[in-house]
Structure formats: C-alpha cells, structure tokens
Write an enzyme that holds these catalytic residues in place. Sequence first.
Site, PDB file in Angstrom:
ATOM      1  N   GLY A 241      -5.555   7.446  -2.233  1.00  0.00           N
ATOM      2  CA  GLY A 241      -5.178   8.673  -2.762  1.00  0.00           C
ATOM      3  C   GLY A 241      -5.976   9.328  -4.183  1.00  0.00           C
ATOM      4  N   SER A 242      -5.916   9.975  -4.541  1.00  0.00           N
ATOM      5  CA  SER A 242      -7.531  11.164  -4.899  1.00  0.00           C
ATOM      6  C   SER A 242      -8.974  10.191  -4.987  1.00  0.00           C
ATOM      7  CB  SER A 242      -6.879  11.558  -6.387  1.00  0.00           C
ATOM      8  OG  SER A 242      -6.873   9.989  -7.435  1.00  0.00           O
ATOM      9  N   GLY A 246     -10.301   6.019  -5.946  1.00  0.00           N
ATOM     10  CA  GLY A 246     -11.251   6.030  -5.133  1.00  0.00           C
ATOM     11  C   GLY A 246     -12.388   5.706  -5.901  1.00  0.00           C
ATOM     12  N   GLU A 263      -9.123   5.617   1.636  1.00  0.00           N
ATOM     13  CA  GLU A 263      -8.559   6.886   2.018  1.00  0.00           C
ATOM     14  C   GLU A 263      -8.299   7.455   0.738  1.00  0.00           C
ATOM     15  OE1 GLU A 263      -8.603   7.007   5.292  1.00  0.00           O
ATOM     16  OE2 GLU A 263      -8.472   4.816   5.712  1.00  0.00           O
ATOM     17  N   CYS A 297      -3.217  14.682   2.657  1.00  0.00           N
ATOM     18  CA  CYS A 297      -4.589  14.510   2.968  1.00  0.00           C
ATOM     19  C   CYS A 297      -4.832  14.813   3.579  1.00  0.00           C
ATOM     20  CB  CYS A 297      -4.115  13.587   2.985  1.00  0.00           C
ATOM     21  SG  CYS A 297      -3.785  12.197   4.255  1.00  0.00           S
TER      22      CYS A 297
HETATM   23  P1  NAD Z   1      -3.576   9.097  -7.102  1.00  0.00           P
HETATM   24  O1  NAD Z   1      -4.241   8.829  -7.089  1.00  0.00           O
HETATM   25  O2  NAD Z   1      -3.330  10.045  -8.668  1.00  0.00           O
HETATM   26  O3  NAD Z   1      -2.140   7.772  -6.630  1.00  0.00           O
HETATM   27  C1  NAD Z   1      -2.865   7.136  -5.879  1.00  0.00           C
HETATM   28  C2  NAD Z   1      -2.433   5.769  -6.420  1.00  0.00           C
HETATM   29  O4  NAD Z   1      -3.120   5.118  -7.732  1.00  0.00           O
HETATM   30  C3  NAD Z   1      -1.370   5.058  -7.612  1.00  0.00           C
HETATM   31  O5  NAD Z   1      -1.169   4.901  -6.290  1.00  0.00           O
HETATM   32  C4  NAD Z   1      -1.212   5.508  -8.472  1.00  0.00           C
HETATM   33  O6  NAD Z   1      -1.201   4.439  -9.720  1.00  0.00           O
HETATM   34  C5  NAD Z   1      -2.721   4.274  -8.109  1.00  0.00           C
HETATM   35  N1  NAD Z   1      -3.909   4.438  -9.226  1.00  0.00           N
HETATM   36  C6  NAD Z   1      -4.782   5.876 -10.361  1.00  0.00           C
HETATM   37  N2  NAD Z   1      -5.716   5.350 -10.575  1.00  0.00           N
HETATM   38  C7  NAD Z   1      -5.662   3.324 -10.203  1.00  0.00           C
HETATM   39  C8  NAD Z   1      -6.680   2.650 -10.683  1.00  0.00           C
HETATM   40  N3  NAD Z   1      -7.958   3.367 -11.564  1.00  0.00           N
HETATM   41  N4  NAD Z   1      -6.872   1.699 -10.103  1.00  0.00           N
HETATM   42  C9  NAD Z   1      -5.613   1.415  -9.661  1.00  0.00           C
HETATM   43  N5  NAD Z   1      -4.645   2.246  -9.173  1.00  0.00           N
HETATM   44  C10 NAD Z   1      -4.970   3.630  -9.557  1.00  0.00           C
HETATM   45  O7  NAD Z   1      -3.249  10.765  -5.397  1.00  0.00           O
HETATM   46  P2  NAD Z   1      -1.925  10.847  -5.582  1.00  0.00           P
HETATM   47  O8  NAD Z   1      -1.022  12.184  -6.392  1.00  0.00           O
HETATM   48  O9  NAD Z   1      -0.586  10.041  -5.957  1.00  0.00           O
HETATM   49  O10 NAD Z   1      -1.950  11.359  -3.826  1.00  0.00           O
HETATM   50  C11 NAD Z   1      -2.125  12.019  -3.493  1.00  0.00           C
HETATM   51  C12 NAD Z   1      -4.318  11.679  -3.361  1.00  0.00           C
HETATM   52  O11 NAD Z   1      -3.695  11.068  -2.756  1.00  0.00           O
HETATM   53  C13 NAD Z   1      -5.235  13.572  -2.815  1.00  0.00           C
HETATM   54  O12 NAD Z   1      -5.731  13.633  -3.532  1.00  0.00           O
HETATM   55  C14 NAD Z   1      -4.592  13.655  -1.393  1.00  0.00           C
HETATM   56  O13 NAD Z   1      -5.542  13.907   0.100  1.00  0.00           O
HETATM   57  C15 NAD Z   1      -4.942  11.693  -1.198  1.00  0.00           C
HETATM   58  N6  NAD Z   1      -4.262  11.201  -0.407  1.00  0.00           N
HETATM   59  C16 NAD Z   1      -4.881  10.720   1.076  1.00  0.00           C
HETATM   60  C17 NAD Z   1      -4.959   9.666   1.717  1.00  0.00           C
HETATM   61  C18 NAD Z   1      -5.853   9.601   3.186  1.00  0.00           C
HETATM   62  O14 NAD Z   1      -5.417   8.929   4.252  1.00  0.00           O
HETATM   63  N7  NAD Z   1      -7.416  10.297   2.874  1.00  0.00           N
HETATM   64  C19 NAD Z   1      -3.460  10.136   2.199  1.00  0.00           C
HETATM   65  C20 NAD Z   1      -2.473  10.497   1.742  1.00  0.00           C
HETATM   66  C21 NAD Z   1      -2.978  10.893   0.174  1.00  0.00           C
END
Ligand code: NAD
Length: 508
Positions: A241-242, A246, A263, A297
């Site tokens: 995720g973001s 992370g 990731e 991503c």
């Molecule tokens: P997001 O960070 O908003 O959410 C991702 C996940 O994290 C969700 O399941 C969310 O519920 C969970 N989450 C959020 N805050 C949390 C916390 N404090 N503790 C535990 N879990 C938490 O991301 P998004 O909007 O769903 O996806 C887009 C982002 O993901 C972009 O930044 C993109 O680059 C990244 N991404 C990275 C990869 C990679 O492999 N590097 C792959 C896909 C997406």
Amino acid sequence: MSRPDATIAAEAQRILGRLGVARDRFEAGTLAVWSPITGEPIGRVVETAAVAVPEAIARAHAAFLRWRLVPAPRRGELVRLLGEELRAEKQALGRLVTLEVGKVVSEGLGEVQEMIDICDFAVGLSRQLHGLVLPSERPDHKLTEQWHPAGVVGIISAFNFPVAVWSWNAALALVCGDPLVWKPSEKAPLTALAVDALMRRAAARFGDDAPDGLATVLIGGQEVGEALVDDPRVPVVSATGSTRMGRAVGERLARRFAKPILELGGNNASIVTPSADLDLTLRAVAFAAMGTAGQRCTTLRRLMVHDDVYETLVGRLVAVYRTISVGSPVAGDALVGPLIDGTAFAAMGKALDAARAAGGTVHGGERVDVNGAASFYVRPALVEMPGQVGPVAEETFAPILYVLRYRDLEQAIALQNGVPQGLSSSIFGNDLREVERYLSAAGSDCGIANVNMGPSGAEIGGAFGGEKETGGGRESGSDAWRGYMRRQTNAINYGRTLPLAQGVTFEV
Ligand code: NAD
C-alpha cells in the site's frame, strides 16, 4: 450511461454466487462496496470485528503446528490445485476484478493470469526450498544451513491489485509451510471473498492435510490491519500500500521484532536517450503511464527525455494523450478506465494545480463524463515540467506523467534517483555504454531497472519490490521465498573430540 446501474451489481453478485460465496457475506454487512465503473453500490460485506482477529490468528497458529509438518512437495500439491481452480474461473474472477476496481477487461484477466503463474512457480519451488552445506573450519564437522517454516503470515493488500498481491504472498507462504491471514483493501473486499471461496475449493479437494485455519480473510480497515500487525503469533507481515501505511506498519512490526515485507509507493521514471527506438518508446510509455488509469505501483510517473529527441517524442506523446480512449471497462474497448473514487480524482486535481503553480504545462487531465457524477473518469495528463519541482517528487495515484528535459545521462540518472521512492525504472536506448551505465552500481537505485520497456508489468519470475520509501520488501520470484521462512544454521560434530572454533581452548 453505457449500462443500467443494476447490471453491474447483479453481475458481481452472480459471479460471487457462481464461485460459492454465501450471499449473507456480501449482502447484509456494514461495509459498502461501490463499483468505480458507475459509482453504484455492488455489495455490503460483513466486517470482521477487531476482537475476532485474535481468534482467527489462534486458528491460523494451530494450523501452522500441523502444516509445517506436511512435506513441502505435498504442500505444493495444494497450490497446484489452487492454480487449477484459478484457471477454471479465470474469466469469472477477472471480470469481478473489473467490476470491483474498474480495470479494463484484459488487465482484470491479466491479474488472474499472474495468480496462475505464481502458483505454477510455487509448485516447482516446493521441491527447491534448499539450504547450503558450508566448509567447516573444524575437523570432522559439517556446517549447514536450512530453512524452516516461519509461522503465520499476515497479508495486507491494496485496492489496485486486489487479488494478485495475495497470491504472490500466498503461493510462496503455503509451500514454505505458513498459514495465511489476509486483510484485503476495504475498497475491494468482494474479490477477496471470491478468492477465499476458490481457496476453500482447492483445500477441500486436497483433503485432511489442509488444516482448518490455513487461509483466513479478515474484512475491515485500518483497525483490523493493526490487530493483525500487533499479534505476536504473526512473525511475518507482508503489507502492500501507500508509504504512509508502510511507515505505520513498519514501526509497529519493528517494536515486536517481526519480519516486514513492505511493498509501498513508487514514483517510477524512465530515461529516453538519443539512441532510443522512438516508435517502441512511444508504445511503452503510453502503456506504462496510462495503463490501469495510472493506478499501478509501477506506473510511469516521470519521463526524462534527451534534448535531441524531446520535440519529436513529446509531440507524438501529446497526440496520443489527446486521443487515447477513456471509457467504461464493460462497454466498448477503452484502454483507460475509471479512477477508484472521488478522493483519487481530487488528489489528481490538486497535483495538477501544484504542477501549474510550479511552472508546468498541462496537457489533458480533465474529467470525462462516462457514467455520470458518481464515477470518476479522466483524460490522462502529460505535464511538461521545468525541473523536478512541485508535486513531481510525490506519488499521486492517478494518470499523470511529468516530462523533463535532460542533456547528459548522469544528470538524468540523478533526477531519476532524486526522489524518496525506489520501486521501478527503465531506460530506452541502443547505446550499450549508456544502457550498461544505467544498470551499473552508479545507475538506477531502484529495485527494478528495465531496458527498452516501461517500468510496469513485471513477470512473476523475478523478485518484485523496491528500495528507499518503497519499503525494501521482495515478493514473487527469484529467492523471495526466503522471506517466508526462518533460517537455521547447524554445526554438526561427527568426530570424537571437541575442537572449538577460532582455536579456543577450554579444558575441564
Ligand atoms: P493504502 O495504504 O491506503 O491501503 C493499503 C492497505 O493498508 C489497505 O488494506 C488498508 O486498509 C491498510 N492499512 C492502511 N493503514 C493501515 C495501518 N495503519 N495499519 C494496518 N493496515 C493499514 O493504499 P491503497 O490506496 O489501497 O493503494 C495504493 C497504494 O499502494 C499506492 O501507494 C501504491 O503505490 C501502493 N502499492 C504498492 C505496491 C507494491 O508492490 N510496491 C503494489 C500495489 C500498490
């Protein structure tokens, strides 16, 4: 309107029924799900209470105690069966990905193909989880290293690859002897329920060796994710995720010394050198920057173009941006589908305003009315920037490509590496010296560096992940499996004396 609203909800529910998801799991819950294609509600999913998380992890931990003793090649058989289920339902699951997150049809199917590919990879891997035999400094001694299952693997995934990310982790973790507890994105729980149903089918065919609790899905948002991250019975957490997410997750895991596989966000660049094949470059840039509506991503977000080819390439790119088809993924053959929601649309507008304020010239970027006010379609934006200023160093999860000029390769590489993220990158060129310089230790600082292709669209055979604020984790191919196991060093004395290492004497 290309389709009546009811059709998408009805189709999504039909697919869930076909895959074996019980109706009460997606009809009567508290988590509303909208399709970005029309903005209509397509499900109400039952959420997991935070207090239920420890119970689920307890079941997963009990499963671990049994699963770790099942021989790895037999564990591979379960993943082979999962791959078969995915092959059989590729069309249905791919379609559901399209309906839930708005990917165009070939990309929805491609995501499921990626799941199938990693299952195939993991089946072979189940006979290859090898250790090492090392030379011992002591006579009649053997020094070895072996890999054991790590324990329950927590998986947190993002909306934009709602099912493939689970499989990159799950296929490896299962053959490595680890149960899975998955918290999918709250924006894409339906596809997670569908995958859960397919996993259950595979486990039922596999038989009693697959313990209860081997694969669990927890539905919810941050709170549920935190409960998973904080549980000491989960030694490995893979979080996608973001960077904001992370950082929070990484800090919590570090506090209890758990292993992170992070990731996170990317801000990927490509460099176009004077020797590049511009026809190939044009197609590659178009796919990498506009595919998945800029919501990968690995999406190409920054393009450094050499002065000598700038006018030719950028002129042609602007024309492509003007004419690329934007539309509903379920009506016609548009290449660019919707943004996930209004928040993503607002973020795109804000970034374009900031780019203008920093001296950028914006081509495209306007809203396109495809399915009314509740859905958010945009014409991708190409922004000519005077330098790496304003929003260029940030990841905006939308189809914005910032284009910068450069004169010498060192300058272009410095620009490319001069952002906090380090996921993917590429160079276009046929000058061996320039290409190899880019791939050298003094070149790209990213986890992925490609040649004559864009930074997106990785194959599963290589390790996937990035450096710096992308988190440093590796998933998928190569030796990424080691992240799901614990390493054990064994020194074995098969002699009759007790020589100590480093010549130490200790006579008693
Ligand atoms: P997001 O960070 O908003 O959410 C991702 C996940 O994290 C969700 O399941 C969310 O519920 C969970 N989450 C959020 N805050 C949390 C916390 N404090 N503790 C535990 N879990 C938490 O991301 P998004 O909007 O769903 O996806 C887009 C982002 O993901 C972009 O930044 C993109 O680059 C990244 N991404 C990275 C990869 C990679 O492999 N590097 C792959 C896909 C997406």
